[in-house]
Motif scaffolding. Structure first.
Motif, PDB file in Angstrom:
ATOM      1  N   SER A  34      -3.153  -1.279  10.393  1.00  0.00           N
ATOM      2  CA  SER A  34      -2.514  -1.166   9.081  1.00  0.00           C
ATOM      3  C   SER A  34      -3.504  -0.906   7.959  1.00  0.00           C
ATOM      4  O   SER A  34      -3.092  -0.473   6.873  1.00  0.00           O
ATOM      5  CB  SER A  34      -1.733  -2.443   8.762  1.00  0.00           C
ATOM      6  N   LEU A  35      -4.786  -1.150   8.190  1.00  0.00           N
ATOM      7  CA  LEU A  35      -5.775  -1.025   7.112  1.00  0.00           C
ATOM      8  C   LEU A  35      -5.884   0.392   6.538  1.00  0.00           C
ATOM      9  O   LEU A  35      -5.983   0.534   5.314  1.00  0.00           O
ATOM     10  CB  LEU A  35      -7.144  -1.495   7.618  1.00  0.00           C
ATOM     11  N   PRO A  36      -5.905   1.471   7.339  1.00  0.00           N
ATOM     12  CA  PRO A  36      -5.994   2.806   6.719  1.00  0.00           C
ATOM     13  C   PRO A  36      -4.839   3.123   5.778  1.00  0.00           C
ATOM     14  O   PRO A  36      -5.045   3.709   4.713  1.00  0.00           O
ATOM     15  CB  PRO A  36      -6.002   3.753   7.935  1.00  0.00           C
ATOM     16  N   VAL A  37      -3.622   2.718   6.166  1.00  0.00           N
ATOM     17  CA  VAL A  37      -2.473   2.963   5.298  1.00  0.00           C
ATOM     18  C   VAL A  37      -2.584   2.140   4.023  1.00  0.00           C
ATOM     19  O   VAL A  37      -2.313   2.630   2.916  1.00  0.00           O
ATOM     20  CB  VAL A  37      -1.168   2.652   6.052  1.00  0.00           C
ATOM     21  N   LEU A  38      -2.991   0.878   4.142  1.00  0.00           N
ATOM     22  CA  LEU A  38      -3.162   0.044   2.961  1.00  0.00           C
ATOM     23  C   LEU A  38      -4.260   0.586   2.056  1.00  0.00           C
ATOM     24  O   LEU A  38      -4.111   0.598   0.819  1.00  0.00           O
ATOM     25  CB  LEU A  38      -3.486  -1.388   3.387  1.00  0.00           C
ATOM     26  N   ALA A  39      -5.353   1.045   2.645  1.00  0.00           N
ATOM     27  CA  ALA A  39      -6.446   1.600   1.841  1.00  0.00           C
ATOM     28  C   ALA A  39      -5.996   2.860   1.105  1.00  0.00           C
ATOM     29  O   ALA A  39      -6.302   3.036  -0.086  1.00  0.00           O
ATOM     30  CB  ALA A  39      -7.642   1.901   2.742  1.00  0.00           C
TER      31      ALA A  39
END
Length: 305
Positions: A281-286
């Motif tokens: 989920s981190l790339p989408v959140l970033a």
């Protein structure tokens, strides 16, 4: 009484009547409005916290051991550990997650760029230089989303098998582009409809051709809408599972498919699954945080006239 006095009195009376009545901050109406606003603010915070609780619970569980994560009810006071993240990154001899993550990043980025390159001229033709029967064209783009994805899965699989493109990341790039293109055209058509035509005509008078107009005039003005469209297309491509699960194997495996490997015949490794979900989920959140201001402007563009 003189004529000037009568006139001054009349002007004063008319000015007093026309002056809006200012309500005192301690008036009953102002207190009621303040209480309503406070109640709506508290309600908005409660709803936001409720929606964030599953994500916060997933984040907390990812720092627990498998034994503590499997307890019922779960313990908030359990000791924290990085075992789930170590298992996800293959420190215990498991498979490395980097190839699936890089495959997802490649498919999402390339498909998003292709969607923008195709959707911007199409939206320009449907909003600024409208083609004949442009509403029928818009309905055609919308009708392509009416067919369930699973209904076209078998023909796509047979086609990919016959041309030798199974387990190929470029097949996913093509599919994600075709999947997100109708949504991008619909979104950008509404964004480009607010671009002043006079600016475009002035650029054309100066000798600018269509590619220059799109790149140097339309794109900067519609930048919030383009950012919102690209972010939504990136999220849809990153989270797509059905095509990636059926059409890929080892070389083109994506991050959502890799998450399914955590669920094995030996059982469900909950802590490792939560750790993997956080990392994926981190790339989408970033991307969302990086384009937050543009996303808000783009989604609200044209909402207030």
């Amino acid at each position: 009484m003189s004529t000037h006095s009568v006139a001054d009195t009349a002007n004063t009376a008319s000015t007093t009547a026309a002056r809006p009545r200012v309500e005192h901050k301690y008036a009953p109406g102002a207190k009621r409005a303040r209480r309503i606003n406070t109640g709506l603010g508290v309600l908005a915070w409660v709803i936001g916290i409720v929606f964030c609780l599953p994500a916060l619970w997933m984040l907390l569980t990812s720092f627990h051991s498998e034994a503590d994560a499997a307890t019922n009810p779960p313990s908030l006071a359990a000791s924290l550990t990085l075992d789930g993240y170590r298992a996800f990154f293959g420190s215990d001899g498991g498979a490395s997650p980097w190839p699936p993550l890089l495959n997802s990043l490649m498919a999402s980025l390339f498909s998003t760029v292709l969607v923008l390159l195709l959707a911007l001229p199409a939206a320009y033709a449907l909003s600024i230089r409208r083609v004949r029967k442009w509403t029928d064209v818009m309905f055609f783009f919308l009708s392509t989303k009416m067919l369930p994805v699973v209904a076209g899965l078998l023909p796509i699989y047979l086609f990919a098998k016959n041309v030798g493109m199974l387990d190929n990341i470029w097949l996913l790039v093509i599919l994600y582009t075709s999947m997100n293109l109708p949504i991008a055209v619909w979104m950008m058509q509404s964004f480009l409809a607010d671009v002043p035509v006079s600016i475009i005509e002035a650029a054309q008078v100066d000798g600018a051709r269509l590619p220059t107009v799109l790149a140097r005039v339309v794109a900067p003005i519609a930048a919030p809408g383009i950012a919102a469209t690209s972010l939504i297309c990136f999220i849809f491509s990153w989270n797509e599972l059905l095509f990636a699960r059926v059409l890929t194997g080892v070389r083109a495996e994506t991050a959502p498919v890799y998450l399914m490997s955590v669920v094995t015949s030996q059982g469900l490794f909950l802590a490792q699954l939560c750790a993997a979900s956080v990392i994926v989920s981190l790339p989408v959140l970033a991307a969302g945080f990086a384009a937050q201001d543009k996303l808000v402007q783009g989604l609200s563009l044209g909402a207030v006239k």
